[in-house]
Design a protein around this motif. Structure first.
Motif, mmCIF file in Angstrom:
data_model
loop_
_atom_site.group_PDB
_atom_site.id
_atom_site.type_symbol
_atom_site.label_atom_id
_atom_site.label_comp_id
_atom_site.label_asym_id
_atom_site.label_seq_id
_atom_site.Cartn_x
_atom_site.Cartn_y
_atom_site.Cartn_z
ATOM 1 N N LEU A 211 -3.931 33.849 -7.705
ATOM 2 C CA LEU A 211 -3.881 33.644 -6.257
ATOM 3 C C LEU A 211 -2.700 34.405 -5.691
ATOM 4 N N ASP A 212 -2.988 35.312 -4.735
ATOM 5 C CA ASP A 212 -1.951 36.119 -4.095
ATOM 6 C C ASP A 212 -1.944 35.781 -2.615
ATOM 7 N N VAL A 213 -0.878 35.098 -2.181
ATOM 8 C CA VAL A 213 -0.697 34.773 -0.754
ATOM 9 C C VAL A 213 0.574 35.430 -0.221
ATOM 10 N N ALA A 214 1.023 36.506 -0.866
ATOM 11 C CA ALA A 214 2.270 37.173 -0.502
ATOM 12 C C ALA A 214 2.195 37.741 0.912
ATOM 13 N N ARG A 215 3.387 37.920 1.514
ATOM 14 C CA ARG A 215 3.545 38.557 2.822
ATOM 15 C C ARG A 215 2.843 37.797 3.949
ATOM 16 N N ASN A 216 2.801 36.485 3.856
ATOM 17 C CA ASN A 216 2.348 35.630 4.953
ATOM 18 C C ASN A 216 3.542 34.825 5.461
ATOM 19 N N GLU A 217 3.540 34.530 6.718
ATOM 20 C CA GLU A 217 4.639 33.720 7.274
ATOM 21 C C GLU A 217 4.340 32.235 7.066
ATOM 22 N N LEU A 218 4.241 31.872 5.806
ATOM 23 C CA LEU A 218 3.894 30.493 5.475
ATOM 24 C C LEU A 218 5.053 29.547 5.792
ATOM 25 N N GLU A 219 4.670 28.450 6.331
ATOM 26 C CA GLU A 219 5.634 27.371 6.521
ATOM 27 C C GLU A 219 5.479 26.322 5.429
ATOM 28 N N LYS A 220 4.296 26.309 4.823
ATOM 29 C CA LYS A 220 4.066 25.306 3.785
ATOM 30 C C LYS A 220 3.067 25.834 2.771
ATOM 31 N N PHE A 221 3.413 25.674 1.501
ATOM 32 C CA PHE A 221 2.501 25.978 0.410
ATOM 33 C C PHE A 221 2.299 24.689 -0.359
ATOM 34 N N SER A 222 1.087 24.160 -0.256
ATOM 35 C CA SER A 222 0.862 22.810 -0.772
ATOM 36 C C SER A 222 -0.391 22.768 -1.635
ATOM 37 N N ILE A 223 -0.220 22.258 -2.846
ATOM 38 C CA ILE A 223 -1.352 21.991 -3.738
ATOM 39 C C ILE A 223 -1.286 20.518 -4.110
ATOM 40 N N THR A 224 -2.158 19.768 -3.509
ATOM 41 C CA THR A 224 -2.137 18.321 -3.720
ATOM 42 C C THR A 224 -3.445 17.792 -4.302
ATOM 43 N N THR A 225 -4.414 18.661 -4.455
ATOM 44 C CA THR A 225 -5.695 18.262 -5.047
ATOM 45 C C THR A 225 -5.982 19.154 -6.256
ATOM 46 N N PRO A 226 -6.669 18.626 -7.240
ATOM 47 C CA PRO A 226 -6.874 19.374 -8.498
ATOM 48 C C PRO A 226 -8.038 20.388 -8.415
ATOM 49 N N ILE A 227 -7.951 21.290 -7.462
ATOM 50 C CA ILE A 227 -9.055 22.240 -7.298
ATOM 51 C C ILE A 227 -8.805 23.561 -8.038
ATOM 52 N N PHE A 228 -7.582 23.758 -8.588
ATOM 53 C CA PHE A 228 -7.260 24.987 -9.303
ATOM 54 C C PHE A 228 -6.858 24.691 -10.751
ATOM 55 N N PRO A 229 -7.739 24.140 -11.537
ATOM 56 C CA PRO A 229 -7.349 23.758 -12.906
ATOM 57 C C PRO A 229 -7.099 24.962 -13.822
ATOM 58 N N ARG A 230 -7.593 26.146 -13.434
ATOM 59 C CA ARG A 230 -7.443 27.333 -14.287
ATOM 60 C C ARG A 230 -6.435 28.334 -13.726
ATOM 61 N N LEU A 231 -5.723 27.978 -12.705
ATOM 62 C CA LEU A 231 -4.792 28.896 -12.059
ATOM 63 C C LEU A 231 -3.648 29.269 -13.000
ATOM 64 N N GLU A 232 -3.450 30.591 -13.205
ATOM 65 C CA GLU A 232 -2.429 31.093 -14.115
ATOM 66 C C GLU A 232 -1.351 31.906 -13.416
ATOM 67 N N LEU A 233 -1.705 32.598 -12.324
ATOM 68 C CA LEU A 233 -0.733 33.460 -11.647
ATOM 69 C C LEU A 233 -0.725 33.147 -10.160
ATOM 70 N N VAL A 234 0.478 32.980 -9.610
ATOM 71 C CA VAL A 234 0.662 32.770 -8.175
ATOM 72 C C VAL A 234 1.683 33.781 -7.669
ATOM 73 N N ASP A 235 1.276 34.559 -6.660
ATOM 74 C CA ASP A 235 2.190 35.499 -6.023
ATOM 75 C C ASP A 235 2.461 34.987 -4.618
ATOM 76 N N ILE A 236 3.683 34.514 -4.412
ATOM 77 C CA ILE A 236 4.071 33.968 -3.106
ATOM 78 C C ILE A 236 5.266 34.750 -2.558
ATOM 79 N N SER A 237 5.344 36.035 -2.957
ATOM 80 C CA SER A 237 6.451 36.897 -2.541
ATOM 81 C C SER A 237 6.419 37.137 -1.034
ATOM 82 N N ARG A 238 7.620 37.342 -0.463
ATOM 83 C CA ARG A 238 7.789 37.693 0.943
ATOM 84 C C ARG A 238 7.109 36.688 1.878
#
Length: 960
Positions: A211-238
């Motif tokens: 999952l690549d969500v880089a370069r967004n003006e995020l105010e909140k990054f929230s994972i509270t439900t088990p919908i990504f059981p296979r997630l291995e890489l997260v890019d939250i740069s910038r």
């Protein structure tokens, strides 16, 4: 008539230009060349200023590149049904609208790229038919809306790139997350202000791994439900702004599979970042680019405590003392400190990294090899390139005995000590290019037992000394191209016994030999010509006689050509009987000797450039019938006729750029049955009817791709200069010749029909007329001579009736009655043409007796005799012909002699079959006929003498 003419012209055009051995030329695209005829068809339409999709895309294409054009719209019919197309690139266009179902015929498409366009919506039927698509890239558009059913056709989609668009709500990507095989989702650089899984109303877990969500003006990054059981890489740069980002993952088990995290240039509060890093129990790869502020605050202390971390990327941090903060990171196997502005690596900073295998410190300001490196016994890859290193000393790599790759290129190293590499027994790759080396010393005379790849180009070396490479017995690849080399000793390359590829720049005074290089397969030599050089040494090319395993040879002379007469000897390639590729650029002054390749029958690829080939001898190519690729660019060629004089059945790639070709004879290419690629760009073409055949061939052939043909410009005549060759109207050129061919073809058809009619219905009349004409000519000559008669009668009979003539006729007419008869077997002149003998016999006799039977009428020569005699009868109007029938003949069998048949019906004749027992009367009638002199036919029966003496015609002719 006009329709018929047009059809005939079309047929003629097909007959003239149809050749199944030739290929195609496209208006705005090129097909990437491949020597394998069964390889996929790859179409390149990039950078062509296209405004619409080309309409001449081949049906069997597998890849189409339409990037960097100005296409604004895709219509439903643009791509049709390209059933083999697997890759389609539409990047860098101006596409704003796409008709629904435009891709419906692309059933095999697996990758679709449409980056940098003007798309705003992804509609419900946009991707209809793409059920095999695995990668979709629509980044860098203006997409604001995604229909909820837009992805329903894409059941096999694995990678989706939607970065750099205008998406606002995370719910927009919900249809994508429902894809059963989704692996990668890139939605960076959009207008998301939050990414919260609670906003995704999914009743199933996603298969997403990256999952690549880089370069967004995020105010909140929230994972509270088990919908990504296979997630291995997260890019939250910038992401975030002024440390405003909130990381909300209360249950760290939701990230239990995270192994890679990219936190570059992130605006997360420092304390929050520490908590995040501490919560990741499985993290193995961490990227922290542009994080100087956090690093200075001590973030690396937290990082180094992650027990599972193996790979740490700290590049692009302007933090000169960054290495001092890594003392406790002993668990790392890969460390990247590139472009961190380091002037030195703090002593002891990485000494504890006993598992470190890959260290990159390129692009810094190191002036010497850091001391800690010598203690890294587990190090396998070390990159020190693009620094300020000036020297290497013996202890620099003392304990790095496991090093396999060492990159020291782009530094200021001037010399090498002999002990520098002595302990590197496992080193396979060494790059010392772009330094200031002026000597190798003894660095390559010992150690480096397993070195395979050595890069030494662009150094200051002026002399290659004897034995410089004596210890490099495992080296397979050596590149030492340098403009500074002025002298090469005789045994400079001694020891390189396993060398397979050598790239070197040499002066023409080189003394090098290749003795011992039995494995050398690829040799590239750049000759450096010295201004003061007057004459090459007599044994200049003797060294090449040792290269018996060579497969590829490239010789390039740099700068202006030699200022003296210089001939390359034909024996230069004599020992290279395995040679498959030869390239000579600016090497020959004139065309190579015709016997240059007499020992190279395996040659497949030949390039000769920057040579005057105006006197090229076609014999040059006869010894190399397996040639597949030929490049003769920049050689002053004015004609291609030499190609038609040699047999090159395998030649498929032909490049003839920038020659002096003005007129092309298209028939030359018909002698190249395998030709699939032809490049003639940069020739001064003449745009008139002399090139009409070539223009027609380029447009119509379906095998040979004439590369960039629609870009060929006119050079002559001056009035057409600047226009395009293929824009020249050839219809006026074809009109006259086509009309001429039409007339000729029509006349041929009429003549054929007339000949057939005459043969079937009038052939006998024509034959009869022909012989009458011959008799007329003979009679005319005879009248002038007034020759006397030599015989009383000429006997015309068939050989099958010869027994009757000898048994019945001769004893009576010659024996009893005393007539002088002419018989062909007895009186014809030997050696004289038969027809002349027949004519002489008839006109030398007062009478002609025709002994007529069934076989007589079937005989060719007998028919000629009776025709001649009948002509004399009608021409002289005298009683000169006596017809004697041995048997009854039906009237229809006399039809070929229609004038005789007419007379037989009207007058009497002699019939042996009706004589019966009264043969004496029969022979008396013959005598009376012979006694008749030259009385006019008005008073004498033309056939039988005086009327009333013979049988009337009704009896024998009753059946006619």
């Amino acid at each position: 008539m006009g329709t018929i003419r047009r059809r005939l012209l079309l047929l003629l055009s097909l007959l003239l230009h149809l050749n199944p051995s030739l290929t195609y030329s496209l208006k705005s695209c090129n097909i990437d060349y491949s020597e394998d005829p069964s390889a996929d068809v790859v179409l390149d339409c990039s950078n062509g200023e296209l405004v619409v999709i080309p309409d001449d895309i081949p049906r069997d294409v597998s890849s189409v590149n339409l990037r960097n054009n100005t296409i604004g719209r895709i219509n439903r019919e643009d791509f049709g049904f390209l059933s083999k197309l697997r890759l389609l690139s539409l990047d860098l266009n101006e596409i704003a609208d796409i008709d629904d179902g435009s891709f419906i015929g692309l059933v095999a498409l697996t990758k679709l790229r449409m980056r940098f366009n003007n798309l705003t919506n992804l509609t419900s039927n946009l991707f209809q038919g793409l059920f095999n698509l695995t990668t979709l890239d629509v980044g860098n558009n203006n997409i604001q809306f995604i229909d909820t059913s837009a992805f329903r056709f894409l059941s096999r989609l694995q990678t989706v790139k939607l970065d750099s668009n205008r998406l606002r709500q995370v719910s927009d990507i919900q249809p994508i997350l429902q894809l059963p095989h989704l692996r990668e989702l890139i939605i960076g650089d959009n207008q998301f202000h939050s990414f919260q899984t609670k906003d995704l109303l999914l009743n199933m877990s996603s298969s997403l791994q990256m999952l690549d969500v880089a370069r967004n003006e995020l105010e909140k990054f929230s994972i509270t439900t088990p919908i990504f059981p296979r997630l291995e890489l997260v890019d939250i740069s910038r992401c975030g702004h002024n440390a405003s980002l909130e990381w909300d993952i209360p249950d760290k088990t939701l990230l239990r599979n995270i192994t890679q995290l990219y936190f570059s240039y992130i605006s997360l509060p420092f304390k929050e970042m520490q908590n995040v890093l501490q919560s990741l129990d499985s993290l193995m790869h961490l990227r922290l680019n542009h994080m100087r502020e956090y690093i200075n605050k001590g973030l690396l202390k937290t990082v180094c405590k992650i027990p599972t971390l193996k790979k740490l990327d700290l590049s692009h941090n302007q933090c000169p003392n960054i290495s001092a903060k890594l003392v406790s990171c002993s668990q790392l196997t890969e460390l990247d400190l590139s472009l961190t502005y380091m002037t030195e690596l703090s002593q002891g900073s990485i000494r504890s990294m006993k598992q470190l295998k890959n260290l990159a410190v390129q692009g810094n300001f190191l002036s010497k090899v850091p001391d800690d490196i010598s203690g890294l016994s587990s190090l396998e890859i070390l990159d020190l390139s693009n620094n300020l290193l000036t020297e290497l000393v013996c202890g620099d790599f003392l304990n790095t005995t496991r090093l396999t790759e060492l990159y020291l290129n782009t530094n200021h190293i001037a010399k090498l000590d002999g002990c520098v590499f002595e302990n590197m027994n496992d080193l396979k790759v060494l790059d010392l290019s772009e330094n200031l080396l002026w000597t190798f010393g003894s660095a390559f005379k010992m150690g480096l037992q397993k070195l395979e790849f050595l890069h030494l180009s662009k150094n200051s070396l002026s002399i290659l000394e004897e034995g410089d490479f004596k210890g490099l017995r495992s080296v397979k690849y050596l590149d030492m191209v340098s403009d500074n080399i002025k002298l090469v000793r005789h045994k400079a390359l001694e020891g390189l016994n396993n060398l397979q590829t050598l790239i070197v720049l040499l002066p023409l005074t080189f003394e090098i030999n290749f003795t011992g290089m039995q494995q050398l397969e690829n040799l590239t030599i750049y000759f450096n010509t010295d201004i003061g050089f007057k004459k090459p040494p007599p044994n200049l090319y003797e060294a090449f006689l040792n290269l018996k395993s060579l497969k590829m040879l490239t010789i390039i002379c740099k700068g202006d050509h030699f200022g003296y007469p210089f001939d390359i000897p034909s024996y230069i390639l004599k020992a290279m009987d395995h040679l498959e590729e030869f390239t000579a650029v600016n090497l020959y002054v004139s065309a190579p000797h015709p016997k240059t390749f007499q020992f190279n029958s395996q040659l497949k690829n030949l390039t000769i450039e920057q040579t005057d080939l105006s006197d090229l001898d076609p014999e040059l190519f006869r010894p190399i019938p397996n040639l597949k690729s030929l490049d003769l660019s920049k050689n002053k060629l004015r004609s291609l006729d030499f190609l038609a004089q040699v047999d090159l059945p395998a030649l498929s790639w032909l490049k003839l750029r920038e020659n002096e070709l003005m007129v092309i004879n298209e028939t030359v290419f018909q002698s190249l049955p395998a030709l699939t690629y032809l490049d003639l760009l940069g020739n001064p073409f003449t745009c008139n009817c002399s090139n009409a055949g070539f223009i027609q061939w380029v447009k119509s052939n379906n095998q040979t791709q004439v590369v960039n043909a629609y870009q060929y410009a006119c050079s002559f005549p001056v009035a057409k200069r600047g226009s395009k060759l293929l824009d020249f109207d050839i219809q006026s050129c074809w009109m006259d010749i086509n009309f001429f061919c039409f007339i000729s073809f029509t006349c041929l058809v009429v003549l054929t029909l007339l000949t057939s009619f005459i043969y079937h219905f009038l052939r006998w009349q024509l034959v009869y007329s022909f012989y009458l004409f011959l008799a007329f000519l003979y009679d005319s000559r005879r009248r002038k001579k007034e020759s006397p008669h030599c015989y009383d009668a000429f006997i015309s009979y068939n050989v099958h009736d010869e027994a009757w003539v000898y048994r019945e006729m001769l004893p009576v007419l010659e024996g009893e009655q005393g007539w002088r008869l002419c018989l062909h077997h007895r009186d014809f002149q030997p050696g004289k043409p038969i027809i002349e003998n027949i004519t002489d016999a008839i006109y030398s006799s007062r009478k002609t007796i025709c002994v007529i039977s069934q076989r007589y009428l079937q005989s060719e020569w007998c028919s000629r005799e009776i025709q001649m005699a009948s002509f004399r009868l009608f021409d002289e109007q005298k009683d000169v012909l006596i017809l004697l029938f041995l048997e009854e003949i039906p009237a229809y069998q006399l039809s070929p002699f229609y004038r005789m048949r007419k007379l037989v019906k009207r007058h009497t004749y002699l019939s042996w079959s009706q004589a019966g027992q009264h043969t004496g009367v029969f022979w008396q009638n013959v005598r009376r006929a012979l006694e008749t002199r030259d009385a006019p036919t008005e008073n004498t029966n033309l056939l039988t003498g005086p009327a009333g003496s013979f049988h009337q015609p009704e009896a024998p002719m009753s059946s006619g």
